[in-house]
Design a protein around this motif. Structure first.
Motif, mmCIF file in Angstrom:
data_model
loop_
_atom_site.group_PDB
_atom_site.id
_atom_site.type_symbol
_atom_site.label_atom_id
_atom_site.label_comp_id
_atom_site.label_asym_id
_atom_site.label_seq_id
_atom_site.Cartn_x
_atom_site.Cartn_y
_atom_site.Cartn_z
ATOM 1 N N LYS A 90 4.888 16.745 -2.746
ATOM 2 C CA LYS A 90 3.758 16.185 -1.301
ATOM 3 C C LYS A 90 2.456 14.935 -1.001
ATOM 4 C CE LYS A 90 3.055 21.357 -2.120
ATOM 5 N NZ LYS A 90 1.876 22.940 -2.973
ATOM 6 N N ASP A 91 2.538 14.504 0.037
ATOM 7 C CA ASP A 91 2.449 14.052 0.472
ATOM 8 C C ASP A 91 1.142 13.655 0.455
ATOM 9 O OD1 ASP A 91 4.574 12.820 1.370
ATOM 10 O OD2 ASP A 91 4.880 13.445 3.170
ATOM 11 N N SER A 92 -0.013 15.228 0.405
ATOM 12 C CA SER A 92 -1.319 14.679 0.021
ATOM 13 C C SER A 92 -1.992 14.828 -0.525
ATOM 14 C CB SER A 92 -1.714 16.406 0.668
ATOM 15 O OG SER A 92 -0.897 16.928 -0.542
ATOM 16 N N TYR A 93 -1.361 14.509 -1.776
ATOM 17 C CA TYR A 93 -1.529 14.431 -3.238
ATOM 18 C C TYR A 93 -1.957 12.378 -3.214
ATOM 19 C CZ TYR A 93 -0.884 19.129 -4.871
ATOM 20 O OH TYR A 93 -1.653 20.934 -4.969
ATOM 21 N N SER A 94 -0.114 12.255 -2.510
ATOM 22 C CA SER A 94 -0.112 10.887 -2.675
ATOM 23 C C SER A 94 -1.247 9.857 -1.406
ATOM 24 C CB SER A 94 1.623 9.814 -2.296
ATOM 25 O OG SER A 94 1.573 10.909 -1.182
ATOM 26 N N THR A 95 -1.694 10.774 -0.755
ATOM 27 C CA THR A 95 -2.564 10.053 0.070
ATOM 28 C C THR A 95 -4.048 10.417 -0.566
ATOM 29 O OG1 THR A 95 -1.845 11.075 1.615
ATOM 30 C CG2 THR A 95 -3.921 10.439 2.529
ATOM 31 N N LEU A 96 -4.169 11.476 -1.532
ATOM 32 C CA LEU A 96 -5.531 10.808 -2.325
ATOM 33 C C LEU A 96 -5.342 10.744 -3.106
ATOM 34 C CD1 LEU A 96 -6.103 15.388 -2.565
ATOM 35 C CD2 LEU A 96 -7.951 13.236 -1.692
ATOM 36 N N ALA A 97 -3.970 9.404 -3.912
ATOM 37 C CA ALA A 97 -4.349 9.004 -4.723
ATOM 38 C C ALA A 97 -4.292 7.464 -4.561
ATOM 39 C CB ALA A 97 -3.065 8.462 -6.156
ATOM 40 N N ALA A 98 -3.858 7.233 -3.043
ATOM 41 C CA ALA A 98 -4.141 5.706 -2.449
ATOM 42 C C ALA A 98 -5.503 5.675 -2.424
ATOM 43 C CB ALA A 98 -3.446 5.789 -1.070
ATOM 44 N N ARG A 99 -6.136 6.101 -2.017
ATOM 45 C CA ARG A 99 -7.306 6.744 -1.578
ATOM 46 C C ARG A 99 -8.435 6.263 -3.108
ATOM 47 N NH1 ARG A 99 -12.101 10.698 0.838
ATOM 48 N NH2 ARG A 99 -14.232 10.020 -0.385
ATOM 49 N N TRP A 100 -7.893 6.750 -3.601
ATOM 50 C CA TRP A 100 -8.175 6.691 -5.512
ATOM 51 C C TRP A 100 -8.563 5.084 -6.017
ATOM 52 C CZ3 TRP A 100 -7.543 12.630 -6.231
ATOM 53 C CH2 TRP A 100 -8.207 13.165 -5.776
ATOM 54 N N TRP A 101 -7.145 5.005 -5.687
ATOM 55 C CA TRP A 101 -6.702 3.966 -6.271
ATOM 56 C C TRP A 101 -8.281 3.010 -5.110
ATOM 57 C CZ3 TRP A 101 -5.877 2.367 -10.491
ATOM 58 C CH2 TRP A 101 -4.423 3.434 -11.329
ATOM 59 N N SER A 102 -7.892 2.822 -3.740
ATOM 60 C CA SER A 102 -8.954 1.458 -3.447
ATOM 61 C C SER A 102 -10.636 2.172 -3.944
ATOM 62 C CB SER A 102 -8.403 2.475 -1.580
ATOM 63 O OG SER A 102 -9.066 1.190 -1.135
ATOM 64 N N GLU A 103 -10.938 2.893 -4.344
ATOM 65 C CA GLU A 103 -12.280 3.422 -4.526
ATOM 66 C C GLU A 103 -12.766 2.130 -6.079
ATOM 67 O OE1 GLU A 103 -13.192 6.981 -3.956
ATOM 68 O OE2 GLU A 103 -13.688 6.993 -1.889
ATOM 69 N N ILE A 104 -11.238 3.019 -6.960
ATOM 70 C CA ILE A 104 -11.855 1.860 -7.977
ATOM 71 C C ILE A 104 -11.810 0.853 -8.307
ATOM 72 C CG2 ILE A 104 -10.200 1.261 -9.929
ATOM 73 C CD1 ILE A 104 -9.424 4.470 -9.213
ATOM 74 N N ASP A 105 -10.693 0.408 -7.750
ATOM 75 C CA ASP A 105 -10.348 -1.100 -7.228
ATOM 76 C C ASP A 105 -12.116 -2.133 -6.625
ATOM 77 O OD1 ASP A 105 -9.242 -3.914 -6.480
ATOM 78 O OD2 ASP A 105 -9.270 -3.057 -5.093
ATOM 79 N N GLU A 106 -12.699 -1.520 -5.432
ATOM 80 C CA GLU A 106 -13.782 -1.952 -4.767
ATOM 81 C C GLU A 106 -14.910 -1.481 -5.806
ATOM 82 O OE1 GLU A 106 -16.698 -1.414 -0.645
ATOM 83 O OE2 GLU A 106 -14.193 -0.279 -0.678
ATOM 84 N N PHE A 107 -15.475 -0.379 -6.682
ATOM 85 C CA PHE A 107 -16.263 0.091 -6.911
ATOM 86 C C PHE A 107 -16.081 -0.273 -8.420
ATOM 87 C CE2 PHE A 107 -16.097 2.586 -3.132
ATOM 88 C CZ PHE A 107 -17.645 1.490 -1.815
ATOM 89 N N PHE A 108 -15.346 0.142 -9.007
ATOM 90 C CA PHE A 108 -15.237 0.860 -10.338
ATOM 91 C C PHE A 108 -15.251 -0.345 -11.223
ATOM 92 C CE2 PHE A 108 -15.666 5.142 -8.570
ATOM 93 C CZ PHE A 108 -16.679 5.423 -9.320
ATOM 94 N N ILE A 109 -13.894 -1.397 -11.065
ATOM 95 C CA ILE A 109 -13.477 -2.511 -11.394
ATOM 96 C C ILE A 109 -14.813 -3.953 -11.521
ATOM 97 C CG2 ILE A 109 -11.910 -4.302 -11.847
ATOM 98 C CD1 ILE A 109 -9.540 -2.184 -10.988
ATOM 99 N N ASP A 110 -14.589 -3.876 -12.812
ATOM 100 C CA ASP A 110 -15.983 -4.987 -13.130
ATOM 101 C C ASP A 110 -14.869 -5.957 -13.037
ATOM 102 O OD1 ASP A 110 -17.997 -6.746 -13.227
ATOM 103 O OD2 ASP A 110 -18.301 -6.273 -15.097
ATOM 104 N N HIS A 111 -14.531 -7.128 -11.200
ATOM 105 C CA HIS A 111 -13.590 -7.949 -11.580
ATOM 106 C C HIS A 111 -14.081 -9.218 -12.475
ATOM 107 C CE1 HIS A 111 -10.905 -5.935 -9.185
ATOM 108 N NE2 HIS A 111 -11.457 -4.683 -8.351
#
Length: 403
Positions: A330-351
């Motif tokens: 189901k594509d709905s799951y991959s859509t959410l995964a993509a959103r969450w990866w983006s949020e992880i990159d922007e907010f959660f990873i201390d680069h």
């Protein structure tokens, strides 16, 4: 997917390398792994914690299996610490924490920590780490004989040091991580007993209790497994026993149910149905169209109680979405995964350091209401590793099989 896009294989490989570089700083020359602060320095006020040491041993064992350079000495270091520093040489099993001289504090034996010892032992054995075979033999014996309660089909939570007294509290969290450890132990040892017991736990905590509570999982129970919905209402942000429902655990259970189903020749249909129901309820309770992150806890109506945002919740959410997409397509799951990866990159990873911020406030700034520092690489490492691999067998066996 672009190589630089958050969540892509190349992006995850780079993030994993940076995470391991930070995690290596936790190695203590005198034994074990220390609790790291935000800058990656040892926190002098924190004892040596069993769950952290077992998780680090697991991470470096997986890293070695994945071909990460120089990971093996760290995995060996962890197996040695679990075999000596934390080990109860009188009664067997492991102490939850020891000070820097090796003296245990509270000598109560906990299912949570022992589940991670079993996970680390099975994974390090698959990685061929020196001493891991003996560690796995004892870990399976102790967990299987001491914590498994055949009358309830689940595990005890806490037992006295000499194994003579069982505490009356029962917990879903430790049983969830026991499911995780049992699935890996089943693959590494070839003994289906562990998979059968994992299914037993899931049938009861998810198939009965979560289903009966609208797919919000009761976390706390009394001695006969009657839910205690008001438990810790006055301490709602407890790191291990918070009040209310914990959506991050719903995501985690969802992934484990799919992995269990994938490992069975004829999986019961309810496993995948429950995985999707847990996921859907957690999303309904935590996802906002215009607000990033996923809150820590809710009440029994889905209203936020603790709004802080934890890195482990994001890691488990993206893993659950990835597993459900692999299972269902189901594509709905991959859509959410993509959103969450983006949020992880922007907010959660201390680069700056490669580690992940363990806790953010609702305004997305670093917080320490529940957690301080960056001591744990386990959830993040899993999130960065599992998406490349099949749902079964377990990641340790899959990586151990080579290309």
């Amino acid at each position: 997917m672009s190589p630089n896009e958050p969540g892509s294989a190349a992006w995850r490989e780079a993030a994993r390398t940076a995470l391991l570089t930070f995690a290596r700083r936790s190695r203590r020359d005198a034994g074990g792994f220390v609790w790291l602060d935000d800058a990656g320095e040892p926190d002098p006020d924190k004892a040596l914690e069993l769950w952290i040491n077992a998780r680090m041993t697991y991470v470096f064992s997986l890293a070695h299996l994945a071909g990460e350079p120089a990971a093996l000495p760290y995995a060996t270091h962890g197996v040695l610490a679990l075999s000596t520093l934390f080990h109860d040489d009188v009664n067997r099993g492991w102490f939850d924490a020891v000070d820097f001289s090796g003296t245990p504090g509270d000598t109560t034996k906990g299912c949570y920590g022992h589940a991670f010892v079993l996970l680390a032992a099975a994974t390090s054995a698959a990685a061929g780490v020196e001493g891991a075979g003996a560690l796995l033999t004892e870990a399976t014996l102790v967990h299987g004989q001491r914590f498994w309660d055949s009358s309830s089909g689940r595990c005890f939570e806490e037992i006295s040091a000499d194994w003579s007294r069982v505490d009356g509290y029962r917990g879903a969290n430790s049983n969830m991580h026991t499911v995780e450890a049992y699935l890996v132990a089943a693959d590494v040892t070839g003994n289906d007993l562990w998979r059968d017991r994992a299914l037993s736990i899931c049938e009861r905590i998810i198939g009965i209790h979560a289903r009966g509570h609208g797919w919000r999982i009761p976390e706390h129970y009394d001695h006969d497994w009657t839910p205690i919905p008001t438990y810790n209402r006055e301490q709602p942000a407890d790191p291990f026993r918070p009040y209310g429902a914990t959506p991050g655990h719903a995501f985690e259970w969802s992934r484990l149910l799919i992995q269990l189903a994938a490992s069975l020749e004829s999986p019961p249909a309810w496993l995948a149905d429950a995985a999707e129901a847990l996921f859907a309820q957690a999303v309904a309770d935590t996802v906002s169209d215009d607000t990033p992150g996923l809150s820590y806890t809710t009440d029994w109506h889905g209203e936020t109680v603790v709004g802080e945002l934890f890195h482990w919740v994001m890691a488990e959410a993206v893993l659950a979405a990835t597993a459900l997409h692999a299972w269902s397509g189901k594509d709905s799951y991959s859509t959410l995964a993509a959103r969450w990866w983006s949020e992880i990159d922007e907010f959660f990873i201390d680069h700056r350091t490669g580690a992940w911020h363990h806790e953010l406030s609702p305004s997305m700034s670093p917080s320490s209401r529940t957690w301080r520092g960056k001591p744990d690489a386990y959830h993040a490492f899993n999130a960065l590793t599992f998406p490349d691999l099949p749902l079964t067998p377990s990641v340790a066996l899959t990586l151990g099989a080579g290309p």
